[in-house]
Design a protein around this motif. Structure first.
Motif, PDB file in Angstrom:
ATOM      1  N   ARG A   1       0.842  -1.202   0.000  1.00  0.00           N
ATOM      2  CA  ARG A   1       0.000   0.000   0.000  1.00  0.00           C
ATOM      3  C   ARG A   1       0.872   1.246   0.000  1.00  0.00           C
ATOM      4  N   ILE A   2       0.489   2.225  -0.791  1.00  0.00           N
ATOM      5  CA  ILE A   2       1.107   3.562  -0.760  1.00  0.00           C
ATOM      6  C   ILE A   2       0.020   4.539  -0.328  1.00  0.00           C
ATOM      7  N   ALA A   3       0.273   5.286   0.734  1.00  0.00           N
ATOM      8  CA  ALA A   3      -0.767   6.142   1.317  1.00  0.00           C
ATOM      9  C   ALA A   3      -0.621   7.623   0.983  1.00  0.00           C
ATOM     10  N   VAL A   4       0.482   8.034   0.354  1.00  0.00           N
ATOM     11  CA  VAL A   4       0.709   9.460   0.083  1.00  0.00           C
ATOM     12  C   VAL A   4       1.245   9.650  -1.336  1.00  0.00           C
ATOM     13  N   SER A   5       1.162  10.882  -1.779  1.00  0.00           N
ATOM     14  CA  SER A   5       1.719  11.267  -3.075  1.00  0.00           C
ATOM     15  C   SER A   5       2.692  12.427  -2.878  1.00  0.00           C
ATOM     16  N   ILE A   6       3.472  12.699  -3.909  1.00  0.00           N
ATOM     17  CA  ILE A   6       4.400  13.831  -3.853  1.00  0.00           C
ATOM     18  C   ILE A   6       3.614  15.126  -3.668  1.00  0.00           C
ATOM     19  N   GLY A   7       4.071  15.943  -2.739  1.00  0.00           N
ATOM     20  CA  GLY A   7       3.412  17.215  -2.457  1.00  0.00           C
ATOM     21  C   GLY A   7       2.430  17.162  -1.315  1.00  0.00           C
TER      22      GLY A   7
ATOM     23  N   LEU B   1       5.781   2.124   7.107  1.00  0.00           N
ATOM     24  CA  LEU B   1       6.691   3.273   7.119  1.00  0.00           C
ATOM     25  C   LEU B   1       5.852   4.515   7.437  1.00  0.00           C
ATOM     26  N   ARG B   2       6.325   5.306   8.403  1.00  0.00           N
ATOM     27  CA  ARG B   2       5.558   6.472   8.854  1.00  0.00           C
ATOM     28  C   ARG B   2       6.412   7.733   8.822  1.00  0.00           C
ATOM     29  N   ALA B   3       5.716   8.871   8.744  1.00  0.00           N
ATOM     30  CA  ALA B   3       6.411  10.169   8.683  1.00  0.00           C
ATOM     31  C   ALA B   3       7.142  10.426   9.999  1.00  0.00           C
ATOM     32  N   PRO B   4       8.431  10.838   9.948  1.00  0.00           N
ATOM     33  CA  PRO B   4       9.188  11.074  11.180  1.00  0.00           C
ATOM     34  C   PRO B   4       8.860  12.408  11.857  1.00  0.00           C
ATOM     35  N   PHE B   5       8.253  13.318  11.101  1.00  0.00           N
ATOM     36  CA  PHE B   5       7.876  14.631  11.657  1.00  0.00           C
ATOM     37  C   PHE B   5       6.863  15.274  10.704  1.00  0.00           C
ATOM     38  N   ASP B   6       6.301  16.389  11.142  1.00  0.00           N
ATOM     39  CA  ASP B   6       5.400  17.148  10.263  1.00  0.00           C
ATOM     40  C   ASP B   6       6.204  17.675   9.075  1.00  0.00           C
ATOM     41  N   GLY B   7       5.653  17.574   7.879  1.00  0.00           N
ATOM     42  CA  GLY B   7       6.372  18.072   6.724  1.00  0.00           C
ATOM     43  C   GLY B   7       5.603  17.852   5.438  1.00  0.00           C
ATOM     44  N   VAL B   8       6.357  17.777   4.335  1.00  0.00           N
ATOM     45  CA  VAL B   8       5.787  17.589   3.003  1.00  0.00           C
ATOM     46  C   VAL B   8       6.547  16.466   2.312  1.00  0.00           C
ATOM     47  N   VAL B   9       5.834  15.607   1.601  1.00  0.00           N
ATOM     48  CA  VAL B   9       6.477  14.551   0.819  1.00  0.00           C
ATOM     49  C   VAL B   9       7.044  15.188  -0.456  1.00  0.00           C
TER      50      VAL B   9
ATOM     51  N   GLY C   1       4.128  10.591  12.367  1.00  0.00           N
ATOM     52  CA  GLY C   1       3.481   9.316  12.623  1.00  0.00           C
ATOM     53  C   GLY C   1       2.475   8.901  11.573  1.00  0.00           C
ATOM     54  N   GLN C   2       2.214   9.744  10.582  1.00  0.00           N
ATOM     55  CA  GLN C   2       1.227   9.408   9.553  1.00  0.00           C
ATOM     56  C   GLN C   2       1.753   8.297   8.652  1.00  0.00           C
ATOM     57  N   LEU C   3       0.861   7.393   8.235  1.00  0.00           N
ATOM     58  CA  LEU C   3       1.235   6.262   7.387  1.00  0.00           C
ATOM     59  C   LEU C   3       1.687   6.738   6.008  1.00  0.00           C
ATOM     60  N   LEU C   4       2.843   6.229   5.581  1.00  0.00           N
ATOM     61  CA  LEU C   4       3.352   6.491   4.237  1.00  0.00           C
ATOM     62  C   LEU C   4       3.140   5.280   3.331  1.00  0.00           C
ATOM     63  N   ALA C   5       3.486   4.096   3.849  1.00  0.00           N
ATOM     64  CA  ALA C   5       3.361   2.875   3.038  1.00  0.00           C
ATOM     65  C   ALA C   5       3.329   1.647   3.933  1.00  0.00           C
ATOM     66  N   SER C   6       2.798   0.550   3.386  1.00  0.00           N
ATOM     67  CA  SER C   6       2.821  -0.759   4.062  1.00  0.00           C
ATOM     68  C   SER C   6       3.591  -1.723   3.169  1.00  0.00           C
ATOM     69  N   ILE C   7       4.447  -2.544   3.801  1.00  0.00           N
ATOM     70  CA  ILE C   7       5.307  -3.465   3.048  1.00  0.00           C
ATOM     71  C   ILE C   7       5.217  -4.854   3.679  1.00  0.00           C
ATOM     72  N   ASN C   8       5.092  -5.890   2.847  1.00  0.00           N
ATOM     73  CA  ASN C   8       5.110  -7.276   3.314  1.00  0.00           C
ATOM     74  C   ASN C   8       6.544  -7.789   3.282  1.00  0.00           C
TER      75      ASN C   8
ATOM     76  N   THR D   1      11.053  10.893   0.585  1.00  0.00           N
ATOM     77  CA  THR D   1      11.782  11.979   1.234  1.00  0.00           C
ATOM     78  C   THR D   1      10.753  12.956   1.763  1.00  0.00           C
ATOM     79  N   VAL D   2      10.831  13.209   3.065  1.00  0.00           N
ATOM     80  CA  VAL D   2       9.919  14.148   3.724  1.00  0.00           C
ATOM     81  C   VAL D   2      10.746  15.335   4.220  1.00  0.00           C
ATOM     82  N   ALA D   3      10.249  16.548   3.941  1.00  0.00           N
ATOM     83  CA  ALA D   3      10.968  17.760   4.342  1.00  0.00           C
ATOM     84  C   ALA D   3      10.056  18.663   5.149  1.00  0.00           C
ATOM     85  N   ASP D   4      10.651  19.284   6.149  1.00  0.00           N
ATOM     86  CA  ASP D   4       9.942  20.275   6.961  1.00  0.00           C
ATOM     87  C   ASP D   4      10.447  21.660   6.567  1.00  0.00           C
ATOM     88  N   TYR D   5       9.614  22.432   5.869  1.00  0.00           N
ATOM     89  CA  TYR D   5       9.992  23.765   5.400  1.00  0.00           C
ATOM     90  C   TYR D   5       9.418  24.877   6.271  1.00  0.00           C
TER      91      TYR D   5
END
Length: 306
Positions: A93-99, A122-130, A105-112, A148-152
């Motif tokens: 599962r992929i839960a997010v898109s670029i931008g 895989l979850r977001a390490p902090f508030d930011g933007v994909v 803690g938000q879900l980014l993806a699930s991997i078997n 890649t998640v960035a906090d601007y």
């Protein structure tokens, strides 16, 4: 004979009176012509409003001495996270898109996992933007970077100070960061050496970007205030115009009347200048769009010359 003499005297008196009357009219005409002051412009409220003319009051102010440095906006290095797959497996599962904005803690993806045969996330390490995504559902992944998640929300203006200016730059000095029509007032956070022995130091200015109005990577200029001196009378630099090679400003002598007045300047700052003569504290002058008053004055003078 008597009548002849009286008539002659009467005509002489009448002639003298007539000449006197003509001289009086000539004097009045000359006075009326000279009444126009070619250094004064009169404009209606409507014209002033349409032209965007702004009036300010001359008075005491601190004159700032500034230098301009150039650089670009960068995120804090620790505010960028490259998120990898922990174990080899298939993306379920992929839960997010670029931008997409994400919360910590938000879900980014699930991997078997191929090893445990269990699903992990895989979850977001902090508030930011994909800002990067390198995985899709059903794709086999190993240890590569998937997101890649960035906090601007906080950026740094990374400016360059070369040796000839470095001695005037210190930590804590006020800085205005400018890019196009945007500006931000901050202060120098730190100075660090440039990489690879480059002949400048990096002047770093933190910039609050919680509203998201600034973009990482854009080029900016930083106007650093290196000195301040209080003066008794200062005017906005936008008020200054030149007539016959001399600096002048337009002083509001009465409502809607503006007089071109020569000024003697002292200390010059980036936005304001000290005035040593030509205007008194408390007098009002045209601070914005003064060039329009100058144009009107020249037009009026040309009309009277004809």
């Amino acid at each position: 004979m008597f009548k002849t003499v009286h008539i002659a005297v009467f005509l002489l008196a009448l002639s003298a009176a007539g000449w006197a009357s003509d001289d009086h009219h000539h004097e009045e005409d000359h006075h009326e012509e000279g009444h126009h002051d070619e250094s004064v412009v009169e404009l209606s409220d409507t014209t002033l409003a349409r032209a965007g003319v702004a009036v300010a009051t001359a008075g005491a102010r601190a004159i700032e001495s500034t230098i301009t440095l150039y650089g670009k906006l960068q995120p804090e290095p620790t505010a960028i996270s490259h998120i990898r797959a922990r174990y080899p497996g298939l993306v379920s599962r992929i839960a997010v898109s670029i931008g997409d904005p994400v919360k910590k803690g938000q879900l980014l993806a699930s991997i078997n996992s191929n090893e445990s045969l269990q699903e992990y996330t895989l979850r977001a390490p902090f508030d930011g933007v994909v800002i990067e995504k390198h995985a899709g559902p059903g794709e086999f992944v190993s240890e590569q970077v998937l997101f890649t998640v960035a906090d601007y929300s906080k950026l740094w203006a990374d400016l360059q100070a070369f040796p000839e200016r470095l001695g005037r730059v210190q930590r804590g000095q006020p800085v205005e960061i400018i890019a196009g029509e945007q500006s931000y007032r901050g202060a120098i956070g730190n100075l660090v050496p440039a990489a690879n022995g480059a002949p400048f130091r990096r002047v770093r200015v933190p910039l609050d970007n919680h509203n998201g109005s600034w973009s990482s990577g854009i080029f900016v200029r930083g106007r650093v205030t290196v000195d301040e001196k209080p003066v008794a009378i200062a005017i906005d630099n936008r008020a200054l115009q030149t007539l016959e090679g001399e600096p002048v400003i337009f002083v509001e002598t009465r409502p809607n009347h503006f007089e071109a007045r020569p000024v003697r300047l002292g200390l010059r700052g980036s936005e304001f200048s000290e005035v040593l003569g030509g205007i008194q504290a408390g007098e009002r002058y045209v601070a914005e769009n003064s060039y329009l008053i100058k144009a009107e004055l020249k037009k009026s003078a040309a009309g009277h010359a004809h």
